[in-house]
Enzyme design. Structure first.
Site, short mmCIF file in Angstrom:
data_model
loop_
_atom_site.label_atom_id
_atom_site.label_comp_id
_atom_site.label_asym_id
_atom_site.label_seq_id
_atom_site.Cartn_x
_atom_site.Cartn_y
_atom_site.Cartn_z
N LYS A 1 0.86 -1.19 0.00
CA LYS A 1 0.00 0.00 0.00
C LYS A 1 0.89 1.23 0.00
O LYS A 1 2.03 1.17 0.48
CB LYS A 1 -0.88 0.01 1.27
N GLY B 1 -22.44 5.20 3.32
CA GLY B 1 -21.45 5.60 2.30
C GLY B 1 -22.07 5.42 0.93
O GLY B 1 -22.50 4.32 0.57
N GLY C 1 -20.63 6.38 -2.12
CA GLY C 1 -19.59 6.72 -3.08
C GLY C 1 -19.52 5.65 -4.16
O GLY C 1 -20.53 5.00 -4.47
N ASN C 2 -18.35 5.44 -4.69
CA ASN C 2 -18.17 4.48 -5.77
C ASN C 2 -18.72 3.10 -5.39
O ASN C 2 -19.60 2.57 -6.06
CB ASN C 2 -16.66 4.42 -6.11
N ALA C 3 -18.24 2.57 -4.27
CA ALA C 3 -18.64 1.21 -3.89
C ALA C 3 -20.09 1.16 -3.39
O ALA C 3 -20.88 0.30 -3.81
CB ALA C 3 -17.68 0.68 -2.84
N GLY C 4 -20.45 2.08 -2.50
CA GLY C 4 -21.79 2.05 -1.90
C GLY C 4 -22.90 2.31 -2.91
O GLY C 4 -23.93 1.62 -2.90
N TYR C 5 -22.69 3.27 -3.79
CA TYR C 5 -23.73 3.58 -4.78
C TYR C 5 -23.95 2.40 -5.73
O TYR C 5 -25.10 2.00 -5.98
CB TYR C 5 -23.37 4.84 -5.58
#
Ligand code: NAD
Length: 412
Positions: free
Chosen positions: A103, A215, A217-221
């Site tokens: 990371k 959330g 965002g990208n993942a949650g939506y």
């Protein structure tokens, strides 16, 4: 203290005990192989020269090159990056893809930097790390506040330094530079494949199960959207400004439109406004944390009503909360499994770059599904057999795979 790295160590020690690992084997997984910390210097638009801390942590590469995102965030310190690198090694082993874990990060506030300054930060990071990364060595990707465009700058800077084309150096690239189709929705789609298998195992009717998602965002939506299209009822969603609840169901596409136009899901009409704390304990069958870490803790777990928690965010549940949830009979699908669709499609991107041959989106998802389903089934069976939680099962299977590779290499 519930730091992400301490939570990793707690899960590692549990797995090590069950696997009967030697002290040398466990010790090899307590610390990263290599920590790279550098100062990068960037000329700001004002003309001022500013220094930033830049990191790359290479945790373990026994199973393949280091793999993991780069985070641009004010709180991106070495301890956080170390924890995320360790989790990447476990995640790649959980879904059995041939990567280790790494990371990176830059301690900066991207919201205070112009597009041009962000490009300079990205290029400076690439120059600082050029000798430590590479298609067969360490493959970065986007993470919090880094985008496909940032990946493009890093790739371009690296290729200039090395004097050759090497698209597989980095994943999450724009499609026009060799990114994979399907990468944008892969994390959410992978999580849904796992959820559908779990629901089958539990013998539940998928039909009208209710879902709350923290959330958007990208993942949650995308998770909300895919589940809504499959017939689940999305009863609550939230973003950094708060959340909304509607027992009769929300339409994710309409809510996203409001968020884009008015800045937050909380501006949607006809729904009850709730806080980000309340969304965790609202009335629902499935709770999906898809925002931040350390959300489900000892102090709020007793009030959780969901029977299933699908961890799309990294590290949303503390070990103490995990224990209480298990006693309550809540099934927790751990992050290392639930959100591994993202890194799996990153792996597909790397494979396509190396072949120089590209798949359709249908081909990408046709390859993703069996990987997610098999990982879930292996973990589910092992957890049932040993009467342990899915997280413990996932950690044990992953650590076993990593240690096996280290033994084969004669490293432990
Ligand atoms: P994102 O930045 O696109 O979205 C994050 C969402 O969380 C936004 O809607 C934001 O408003 C919301 N948020 C921020 N602070 C909040 C708060 N205090 N309370 C509630 N919501 C808040 O990020 P993302 O890519 O969707 O990632 C979300 C999580 O999923 C992260 O933990 C990330 O590490 C994890 N994850 C993402 C991917 C991926 O491919 N996107 C892969 C693996 C893991």
């Amino acid at each position: 203290m519930n730091t992400p790295f301490n939570n990793y160590l707690t899960n590692l020690e549990k797995a090590a005990k069950i696997l009967n690992l030697s002290e040398k084997e466990t010790a090899a997984l307590r610390e990263p192989n290599k920590v790279i910390e550098k100062k990068i210097s960037v000329a700001l638009d004002s003309g001022e020269q500013k220094e930033f801390n830049a990191y790359r942590v290479q945790f373990n590469n026994a199973r393949g090159p280091y793999k993991g995102g780069i985070r641009f965030h004010p709180a991106a310190d070495i301890s956080e990056v170390k924890a995320l690198a360790a989790l990447m090694a476990v995640k790649c082993a959980t879904v059995n893809i041939p990567f280790g874990g790494g990371k990176g990060g830059v301690q900066c506030n991207p919201k205070e930097l112009s597009a041009g300054e962000l490009e300079k930060v990205a290029r400076a990071w690439a120059r600082a790390m050029a000798d430590d990364i590479g298609v067969d060595k360490d493959i970065p990707a986007p993470d919090v506040y880094t985008t496909p465009e940032i990946m493009a700058y890093i790739l371009d800077e690296y290729e200039k330094i090395k004097g050759r084309s090497e698209p597989g150096l980095i994943t999450g690239k724009p499609i026009d530079l060799g990114g994979s189709l399907g990468r944008g929705t892969a994390t959410a789609q992978g999580a849904v494949y796992v959820l559908e298998e779990l629901i089958k195992m539990l013998g539940k009717e998928q039909g009208q199960l209710t879902v709350a998602i923290q959330g958007f965002g990208n993942a949650g939506y995308f998770a909300a959207n895919i589940l809504h299209n499959l017939g689940y009822k999305i009863v609550a969603v939230s973003d950094s400004k708060g959340g909304i609840y509607n027992a009769t169901g929300l339409n994710p596409v309409e809510i996203m439109k409001i968020k884009e136009e008015q800045g937050s899901v909380t501006n949607a009409a006809g729904a009850q406004i709730i806080t980000n704390e309340e969304i965790l304990t609202c009335d629902c069958d499935i709770l999906i944390p898809a925002a931040l870490d350390n959300q489900i803790r000892e102090d709020n777990t007793a009030a959780v009503k969901a029977g299933i928690i699908l961890e799309i965010s990294n590290g949303p549940t503390t070990p103490a909360a995990d224990k209480i949830l298990r006693e309550k009979g809540v099934v927790v699908v751990p992050d290392v499994l639930a959100n591994a669709g993202g890194v799996t499609v990153s792996y597909f991107e790397w494979v396509q770059n190396r072949m120089g041959y590209y798949w359709t989106e249908e081909e990408v998802f046709a390859k993703l599904k069996p990987i997610m389903v098999k990982a879930f089934q292996d973990i589910w069976r092992f957890a049932e057999e040993k009467k342990i939680a899915l997280r413990d099962a996932a950690f044990i299977l992953a650590v076993e795979r990593i240690v096996k590779a280290m033994r084969l290499r004669g490293r432990v």
